[in-house]
Design a protein around this motif. Sequence first.
Motif, PDB file in Angstrom:
ATOM      1  N   ASP A 339     -39.353 -46.733  28.550  1.00  0.00           N
ATOM      2  CA  ASP A 339     -39.110 -48.083  28.066  1.00  0.00           C
ATOM      3  C   ASP A 339     -40.487 -48.635  27.777  1.00  0.00           C
ATOM      4  N   ALA A 340     -40.865 -48.636  26.514  1.00  0.00           N
ATOM      5  CA  ALA A 340     -42.243 -48.913  26.134  1.00  0.00           C
ATOM      6  C   ALA A 340     -42.671 -50.348  26.393  1.00  0.00           C
ATOM      7  N   SER A 341     -41.731 -51.251  26.609  1.00  0.00           N
ATOM      8  CA  SER A 341     -42.092 -52.652  26.783  1.00  0.00           C
ATOM      9  C   SER A 341     -42.067 -53.103  28.237  1.00  0.00           C
ATOM     10  N   ARG A 342     -41.774 -52.206  29.166  1.00  0.00           N
ATOM     11  CA  ARG A 342     -41.624 -52.596  30.566  1.00  0.00           C
ATOM     12  C   ARG A 342     -42.339 -51.605  31.483  1.00  0.00           C
ATOM     13  N   ALA A 343     -42.403 -51.950  32.764  1.00  0.00           N
ATOM     14  CA  ALA A 343     -42.965 -51.061  33.780  1.00  0.00           C
ATOM     15  C   ALA A 343     -41.870 -50.142  34.308  1.00  0.00           C
ATOM     16  N   ILE A 344     -42.270 -49.022  34.895  1.00  0.00           N
ATOM     17  CA  ILE A 344     -41.350 -48.088  35.550  1.00  0.00           C
ATOM     18  C   ILE A 344     -41.464 -48.332  37.051  1.00  0.00           C
ATOM     19  N   ALA A 345     -40.402 -48.803  37.671  1.00  0.00           N
ATOM     20  CA  ALA A 345     -40.445 -49.178  39.079  1.00  0.00           C
ATOM     21  C   ALA A 345     -40.468 -47.946  39.982  1.00  0.00           C
ATOM     22  N   ASP A 346     -41.007 -48.122  41.184  1.00  0.00           N
ATOM     23  CA  ASP A 346     -41.146 -47.019  42.139  1.00  0.00           C
ATOM     24  C   ASP A 346     -39.821 -46.378  42.555  1.00  0.00           C
ATOM     25  N   PRO A 347     -38.760 -47.146  42.832  1.00  0.00           N
ATOM     26  CA  PRO A 347     -37.518 -46.478  43.258  1.00  0.00           C
ATOM     27  C   PRO A 347     -37.024 -45.434  42.280  1.00  0.00           C
ATOM     28  N   LEU A 348     -37.252 -45.661  40.996  1.00  0.00           N
ATOM     29  CA  LEU A 348     -36.848 -44.683  39.990  1.00  0.00           C
ATOM     30  C   LEU A 348     -37.878 -43.562  39.864  1.00  0.00           C
ATOM     31  N   TYR A 349     -39.134 -43.939  39.697  1.00  0.00           N
ATOM     32  CA  TYR A 349     -40.193 -42.946  39.504  1.00  0.00           C
ATOM     33  C   TYR A 349     -40.287 -41.995  40.693  1.00  0.00           C
ATOM     34  N   ASN A 350     -40.270 -42.552  41.900  1.00  0.00           N
ATOM     35  CA  ASN A 350     -40.436 -41.721  43.101  1.00  0.00           C
ATOM     36  C   ASN A 350     -39.244 -40.796  43.328  1.00  0.00           C
ATOM     37  N   ARG A 351     -38.065 -41.236  42.960  1.00  0.00           N
ATOM     38  CA  ARG A 351     -36.893 -40.379  43.161  1.00  0.00           C
ATOM     39  C   ARG A 351     -36.981 -39.128  42.294  1.00  0.00           C
ATOM     40  N   ILE A 352     -37.425 -39.300  41.071  1.00  0.00           N
ATOM     41  CA  ILE A 352     -37.497 -38.157  40.157  1.00  0.00           C
ATOM     42  C   ILE A 352     -38.686 -37.269  40.497  1.00  0.00           C
ATOM     43  N   HIS A 353     -39.856 -37.855  40.614  1.00  0.00           N
ATOM     44  CA  HIS A 353     -41.048 -37.045  40.887  1.00  0.00           C
ATOM     45  C   HIS A 353     -41.121 -36.570  42.329  1.00  0.00           C
ATOM     46  N   GLY A 354     -40.304 -37.146  43.202  1.00  0.00           N
ATOM     47  CA  GLY A 354     -40.272 -36.688  44.582  1.00  0.00           C
ATOM     48  C   GLY A 354     -39.336 -35.521  44.810  1.00  0.00           C
ATOM     49  N   ASP A 355     -38.597 -35.119  43.791  1.00  0.00           N
ATOM     50  CA  ASP A 355     -37.710 -33.968  43.917  1.00  0.00           C
ATOM     51  C   ASP A 355     -38.550 -32.688  44.008  1.00  0.00           C
ATOM     52  N   ALA A 356     -38.116 -31.768  44.837  1.00  0.00           N
ATOM     53  CA  ALA A 356     -38.879 -30.530  45.029  1.00  0.00           C
ATOM     54  C   ALA A 356     -38.836 -29.623  43.810  1.00  0.00           C
ATOM     55  N   ASP A 357     -37.865 -29.815  42.945  1.00  0.00           N
ATOM     56  CA  ASP A 357     -37.730 -28.990  41.740  1.00  0.00           C
ATOM     57  C   ASP A 357     -38.874 -29.311  40.777  1.00  0.00           C
ATOM     58  N   PRO A 358     -39.643 -28.324  40.352  1.00  0.00           N
ATOM     59  CA  PRO A 358     -40.762 -28.578  39.422  1.00  0.00           C
ATOM     60  C   PRO A 358     -40.323 -29.234  38.123  1.00  0.00           C
ATOM     61  N   ASP A 359     -39.102 -28.958  37.672  1.00  0.00           N
ATOM     62  CA  ASP A 359     -38.638 -29.595  36.442  1.00  0.00           C
ATOM     63  C   ASP A 359     -38.638 -31.113  36.585  1.00  0.00           C
ATOM     64  N   PHE A 360     -38.175 -31.616  37.708  1.00  0.00           N
ATOM     65  CA  PHE A 360     -38.175 -33.060  37.926  1.00  0.00           C
ATOM     66  C   PHE A 360     -39.604 -33.589  38.008  1.00  0.00           C
ATOM     67  N   GLN A 361     -40.482 -32.862  38.634  1.00  0.00           N
ATOM     68  CA  GLN A 361     -41.863 -33.307  38.790  1.00  0.00           C
ATOM     69  C   GLN A 361     -42.607 -33.335  37.460  1.00  0.00           C
TER      70      GLN A 361
END
Length: 871
Positions: A339-361
């Motif tokens: 979303d180019a006009s807004r920030a990416i909040a931590d609850p969303l970002y951390n859930r995806i990048h916190g997944d152990a699967d490298p694809d999510f990271q």
Amino acid sequence: MAYFPIGLICKCKRRLIGCPQVACYVLGYDGNLHIADYFEQHRIEKYSGAVLMNTHETSRETGPLEDDGKVVSRQTAGSVDSPKTREPPKQEGQSRWLRWLIPLTGLAATVWFLIRVIPKPSRAAYPCQRAAFPLASAFVVWLTGIVVSSLAYRKAKRLMGRSRYVAAGFFAVVAVGAIWWSFSITADTRALAAFVPSDPPNSPIGVGKGIHPGRVVWIHDPSAATWDGVTGYWWEDRNLNPQVVDDMVSRSLRALTGQWDDTAAWDAIFRYFNRTHGAGDVGYQPGEKIAIKINLNEEGYGPAYGGNGRMPSPQMIQSLLAQLFNNAGVSGSNVTIYDASRAIADPLYNRIHGDADPDFQNVRFVANTTSNGRIGAVYDPASPVHFANPSVSPVNNATAYLPTCVTEAKYLIDLALFSGHSMYGFTASGKNWFGSICWRTNANYFPWNGGWTPSPLHNFGLRNNAMGTYNPIVDLIGHPQLGGKTLLYLVDGLYGSDNAITPVLRFNSFGNNWTASVFASQDSIAIDSVMLDFLRNEPLLNNNCSGQGVDNYLHEAAQANNPPSGSFYDPASTGSRLASLGVHEHWNNATDKQYSRNLDPVNGTGIELVTGSGFYADLADLLNLAAHWLMQGCSDTPACNGADLNGDRNIDLNDFVVLANRWLVDETIQLHLKLDETNGTTAYDNSVYSRPGTLTNGPVWSAGHAGGALSFDGTNDYVQIAGYKGIIGSASRTCCAWIKPLAVTGEILGWGTNTTGARWVIRVNENGTLRAEVSGGNIYGTTLLTDGNWHHVAVVLENDGSTDISEARLYVDGILETTGGAVPCLVNTSLSEDVRIGVHYSLMRYYNGMIDDVWIYRRALTSTEIADLAK
């Protein structure tokens, strides 16, 4: 109606000494410019440079004045009496406190809102706070307008005294602009009637898109959204079940395409896109990039997740990504969420990048910031957006461009939200593109948010704009780099709201419960038309989802080749008008929710609303097949009308075989093992899902209650249904089997993990009776099963708002059991382990005896249905 007396501009109506009669432009709360006649007995006060009046109930009329003070045109405002019937002025003491009544009410609402919500943000969803918020926000804006206007007025007055006329004029404009800004923001928000379409029900316009043209899928599962409205946040796993969400996304994809598994569904989606875009009949190719547009609008107004605002569900996005990785063959490094006009909040970002699967990271997040791993949006100068109305461009003729994460992708997925909208009536997939626009003037950014803002578009799509007027959403949907490369439209309706920047709420139209829905389509106009029908049917949205022009853009887009406004929609400057962008219509009524293709599957040309998995076939499907019989090379147009059931674009006997396999099928049957094979290591599934079981450690084929059966030795043998995780969450279910146990404590079937509420097991109890259990709770019957005879057993769990294991119904030989005991525990079965017959993966209490005819349903069977199965 009453309004804040922000200020007024007065002049003599008659040029007499002493000016006994004046006329004043009143700047008021209700967003209008009023004129008031005041005679010599009415007191006019000055405060902070702004002229304020006593709030006598005198004539208030609208219209500009000529130089001599005469009213050019007048229109009585509100219910105030006209000059001929003017009431006598109120006493001065009474008018003094009336003048401050509304400001004091706004101040009180502001203080109350801050005291209650700051310590606990979830309270913003409480009814009392939802009532206080509009008053509080209006008060703050009103006060800001007065302060700014006063300061600017004083500055202008000082500059005028120094003969600096240009600078003085500038601050005079600021003073007036501040007042106008405040009353435009705090415009009248009286309750309005729900939006009523200008077009009759079931009157489709435009051309349907998709494998099944105009198809929109609606999956509703109340067990997905279980927040109590108070504890924690709606987006936590305890309040939004990720396993149920996974199931809903899977069902929506299969129903949209008519395929029986997720991999085939994605292949069909990609092949349709490539065929219709001149790329051939090919599926996804490794290395091709995908961008997913999400709606983070509320993130611009504070910590939206922390305040339980309406934001994208992290579980929904995680489920979509897992589908792409596991079933479509997409690598995480080729996926961008933006979303180019807004920030990416931590609850969303951390859930995806916190997944152990490298694809999510490896998934990229593109936003308007570059902090903490986010990537800043960069505009692509080679991809401008040409708006059909030249007035859209802001000052200095700025041009709109798209982000490079969009232009470099081959495919887009539009993941919208389910919400009303105070400006546009509602927000869905069309308005979701607003977060993709960057304005630039030569080498300079448009001066706000780095250029990433949709604000220049706002006034051209307001819900009160007339039908048949230009709407910029059509340009965005029709741009080849946005709607033109979108292969899938999804709407996250797991939690809905009445506005884009308010907390989630329960909908009356959903039984005073959370909306708990997922929508899918390949037709942008069709899915938005369905969203509007759902939202306009919700009484809590009457304030926002109202106005004459709410569905104007749907009419314009469906008829983009010849729009009612006459606009020349050509967003890529090709010199040619857009073709129809999809099909629009409204349902027949809010109870049946039927569109033209539901009412007439053969000849209908509008929308088809599908609920469920799309496997059921009946007479309507047979008639549709007959109407297109022996067509060859059927293209992706409404001519196919969904008759090509096996996907080879020919309508022939192969499609008839598929139809026969789906004929009157009960798609809620998730598994049916007849166990009649007599040999081999595979037990075949007779449901439409074809989930075979693998015999492990040597169960023996033997004679059963009817036909064959399997004999288990109680030591180590079982049957595993690879990849099938059973019924999950708190969803309704029924498990049935014929059994002939030779010992107690054996597990008939089970799945889920060994944590509280998350394990689901049907077994023989220690006293030889039927038992259903979860981790932490159980219920058992009284009929003895270990008497050497065959018995039909069934366990029914119904999600009626409470899914406690103690409420499960047990049946033996078709008769409802009297239970011998129960330990309560809420059921929340996890999506973790495969279904096994004869054992649970962690408990290892192997079944000893014979099992025949195993059924698993995704619904609660009735007593009559259980009795029929037990015959």
